[in-house]
Design a protein around this motif. Structure first.
Motif, PDB file in Angstrom:
ATOM      1  N   LYS A 187       8.005  -4.589 -39.884  1.00  0.00           N
ATOM      2  CA  LYS A 187       7.421  -3.333 -40.475  1.00  0.00           C
ATOM      3  C   LYS A 187       7.683  -2.539 -39.282  1.00  0.00           C
ATOM      4  CE  LYS A 187       3.139  -1.350 -41.586  1.00  0.00           C
ATOM      5  NZ  LYS A 187       1.661  -1.357 -41.933  1.00  0.00           N
ATOM      6  N   LEU A 188       8.451  -1.253 -39.796  1.00  0.00           N
ATOM      7  CA  LEU A 188       8.557  -0.323 -38.756  1.00  0.00           C
ATOM      8  C   LEU A 188       7.363   0.744 -39.032  1.00  0.00           C
ATOM      9  CD1 LEU A 188      10.478   1.298 -36.772  1.00  0.00           C
ATOM     10  CD2 LEU A 188      11.513   2.119 -38.802  1.00  0.00           C
ATOM     11  N   GLU A 189       6.650   1.096 -38.126  1.00  0.00           N
ATOM     12  CA  GLU A 189       5.525   2.012 -38.219  1.00  0.00           C
ATOM     13  C   GLU A 189       5.610   3.152 -36.986  1.00  0.00           C
ATOM     14  OE1 GLU A 189       1.963  -0.201 -38.482  1.00  0.00           O
ATOM     15  OE2 GLU A 189       2.331  -1.079 -36.776  1.00  0.00           O
ATOM     16  N   ARG A 190       5.155   4.375 -37.346  1.00  0.00           N
ATOM     17  CA  ARG A 190       5.172   5.410 -36.285  1.00  0.00           C
ATOM     18  C   ARG A 190       4.224   5.110 -35.243  1.00  0.00           C
ATOM     19  NH1 ARG A 190       3.904  10.484 -39.891  1.00  0.00           N
ATOM     20  NH2 ARG A 190       2.358   9.129 -40.318  1.00  0.00           N
ATOM     21  N   LYS A 191       3.063   4.719 -35.822  1.00  0.00           N
ATOM     22  CA  LYS A 191       1.810   4.157 -34.604  1.00  0.00           C
ATOM     23  C   LYS A 191       1.305   2.926 -35.132  1.00  0.00           C
ATOM     24  CE  LYS A 191      -0.784   8.076 -36.034  1.00  0.00           C
ATOM     25  NZ  LYS A 191      -1.894   7.684 -36.410  1.00  0.00           N
ATOM     26  N   ALA A 196       3.805   1.954 -43.492  1.00  0.00           N
ATOM     27  CA  ALA A 196       5.146   1.340 -43.106  1.00  0.00           C
ATOM     28  C   ALA A 196       5.973   2.561 -43.289  1.00  0.00           C
ATOM     29  CB  ALA A 196       5.642   0.548 -43.818  1.00  0.00           C
ATOM     30  N   THR A 197       6.959   2.772 -42.560  1.00  0.00           N
ATOM     31  CA  THR A 197       8.134   3.729 -42.656  1.00  0.00           C
ATOM     32  C   THR A 197       9.047   2.991 -43.675  1.00  0.00           C
ATOM     33  OG1 THR A 197       8.094   4.831 -40.412  1.00  0.00           O
ATOM     34  CG2 THR A 197      10.176   4.813 -41.551  1.00  0.00           C
ATOM     35  N   VAL A 198       9.292   1.569 -43.200  1.00  0.00           N
ATOM     36  CA  VAL A 198      10.024   0.538 -44.114  1.00  0.00           C
ATOM     37  C   VAL A 198       9.426  -0.785 -43.383  1.00  0.00           C
ATOM     38  CG1 VAL A 198      12.421  -0.652 -44.061  1.00  0.00           C
ATOM     39  CG2 VAL A 198      12.311   1.854 -43.794  1.00  0.00           C
ATOM     40  N   GLY A 199       9.397  -1.797 -44.642  1.00  0.00           N
ATOM     41  CA  GLY A 199       8.716  -2.808 -44.334  1.00  0.00           C
ATOM     42  C   GLY A 199       9.681  -4.036 -44.938  1.00  0.00           C
ATOM     43  N   VAL A 200      10.139  -4.999 -44.383  1.00  0.00           N
ATOM     44  CA  VAL A 200      10.781  -5.977 -45.206  1.00  0.00           C
ATOM     45  C   VAL A 200      10.399  -7.628 -45.045  1.00  0.00           C
ATOM     46  CG1 VAL A 200      13.090  -7.474 -44.661  1.00  0.00           C
ATOM     47  CG2 VAL A 200      13.033  -4.864 -44.906  1.00  0.00           C
ATOM     48  N   ALA A 201      10.123  -8.114 -46.118  1.00  0.00           N
ATOM     49  CA  ALA A 201       9.441  -9.846 -46.312  1.00  0.00           C
ATOM     50  C   ALA A 201      10.795 -10.280 -46.432  1.00  0.00           C
ATOM     51  CB  ALA A 201       8.454  -9.415 -47.351  1.00  0.00           C
ATOM     52  N   VAL A 202      10.972 -11.445 -45.887  1.00  0.00           N
ATOM     53  CA  VAL A 202      11.997 -12.423 -46.361  1.00  0.00           C
ATOM     54  C   VAL A 202      11.142 -13.844 -46.438  1.00  0.00           C
ATOM     55  CG1 VAL A 202      13.931 -11.123 -45.471  1.00  0.00           C
ATOM     56  CG2 VAL A 202      12.943 -12.756 -43.940  1.00  0.00           C
ATOM     57  N   GLN A 203      11.616 -14.516 -47.040  1.00  0.00           N
ATOM     58  CA  GLN A 203      11.311 -16.121 -47.304  1.00  0.00           C
ATOM     59  C   GLN A 203      12.484 -16.793 -47.601  1.00  0.00           C
ATOM     60  OE1 GLN A 203       8.284 -17.350 -46.744  1.00  0.00           O
ATOM     61  NE2 GLN A 203       8.271 -19.404 -47.708  1.00  0.00           N
TER      62      GLN A 203
END
Ligand SMILES: Cc1cc2nc3c(=O)[nH]c(=O)nc-3n(C[C@H](O)[C@H](O)[C@H](O)COP(=O)(O)OP(=O)(O)OC[C@H]3O[C@@H](n4cnc5c(N)ncnc54)[C@H](O)[C@@H]3O)c2cc1C
Length: 293
Positions: A187-191, A196-203
């Motif tokens: 997860k990319l967050e400003r603080k 999230a600015t962007v979040g990615v889930a992978v399995q």
């Protein structure tokens, strides 16, 4: 602002809760942790006649594994997931995502089910459940209905749930014999504590050194949590090489539909998706290989 007046009901059983929803239809609103609903009431974006607080309904909390399925009760709080060390072996992505949600105050009250039902495109659990190919179980006076996560999110703050349904449980398939599975949430967050600015889930699920199945879910880059289906399919049946991972990351970035906003430009967010999918897949594959040892 102060919420508009509403009737408050606190049923102590699921049938009682369902009866209230049947009686009041879309005039009623379920409340779980209240972390999204209460702000909506205070801003008067929602003004239900009746609030049905399901916090006292037994049987809707807890995490359990058995019969090839991991079950997460809808009222399980974010903090319960965060603290469940047993998940490290069973489903590490859950424990990786939980502490990245909001702040400790919100995680102490907010629930997994509430987050999924709220269906905020920037909500973190949506992408995680899409990557895991989870099933969401809804109860109504007519009985139980199982909804695949891929069919649950229908648009911004919109789900496949009917007004007379309560989400009771999330079911996550476990890896079968001869397979090993693991995931990652980035997860990319400003603080800290921000959405999230962007979040990615992978399995990934590995068998005989190949990717038997890959799941990729995206947060905050579309009108709802998104499943990167083409990227998932591109990995199936292939060895998790750098080339295969780079190709899946490119396809996931193509699937993202972000907008320019105060968190960043659409082009920037698409590139973050590409980089995060690549990193996430590498971590997930390494964890799954480790689990197989
Ligand atoms: C300051 C702040 C920061 C936050 N940051 C993040 C973040 O970074 N990432 C993130 O993912 N979330 C974030 N959230 C949202 C948070 O995760 C909430 O806990 C979650 O969205 C809602 O869960 P809840 O249990 O409080 O649901 P509620 O607020 O009680 O309900 C939310 C909605 O879901 C419906 N609902 C709830 N439970 C059910 C059910 N079982 N069946 C049917 N309908 C149901 C309600 O009717 C309502 O429409 C943040 C919230 C706040 C206040």
């Amino acid at each position: 602002m102060v919420p508009a007046a509403f009737e408050y009901r606190a049923p102590t059983s699921l049938p009682e809760a369902l009866e209230l929803l049947r009686e009041h239809g879309d005039e009623a609103k379920v409340m779980a942790g209240g972390q999204s609903l209460i702000p909506l009431l205070k801003l008067r974006f929602a003004a239900p006649a009746v609030v049905v607080d399901i916090g006292r309904v037994p049987g809707l909390t807890g995490i359990s594994a058995g019969g090839g399925t991991l079950r997460v009760g809808a009222l399980t709080r974010h903090v319960d997931v965060e603290r469940d060390t047993g998940l490290d072996a069973l489903c590490p992505i859950l424990r990786e995502a939980a502490p990245q949600i909001a702040d400790p105050l919100v995680r102490n009250r907010g629930t997994v089910g509430g987050s999924l039902c709220h269906a905020d495109p920037a909500g973190d659990w949506g992408a995680v459940m899409l990557a895991l190919d989870a099933e969401l179980v809804a109860s109504s006076p007519a009985g139980e209905r199982v909804i695949p996560a891929a069919e649950f999110f229908q648009g911004p703050f919109t789900t496949a749930l009917r007004p007379d349904e309560v989400l009771t449980e999330v079911r996550i398939p476990a890896a079968g014999a001869g397979q090993s599975a693991a995931g990652a949430y980035l997860k990319l967050e400003r603080k800290v504590g921000d959405f999230a600015t962007v979040g990615v889930a992978v399995q990934v699920r590995l068998a005989n050194g190949e990717v038997e199945r890959a799941g990729i879910g995206l947060t905050a880059v579309g009108p709802s949590s998104l499943k990167a289906g083409a990227a998932e399919r591109s990995l199936a049946g292939r060895a998790p090489t750098d080339e295969a991972i780079a190709e899946a990351a490119r396809l996931a970035s193509e699937a993202a539909e972000p907008r320019d906003d105060i968190r960043g430009s659409a082009a920037y967010k698409k590139d973050v998706v590409r980089v995060f999918v690549q990193r996430g897949l590498r971590s997930a594959v390494a964890r799954a290989q480790e689990a197989a040892r």
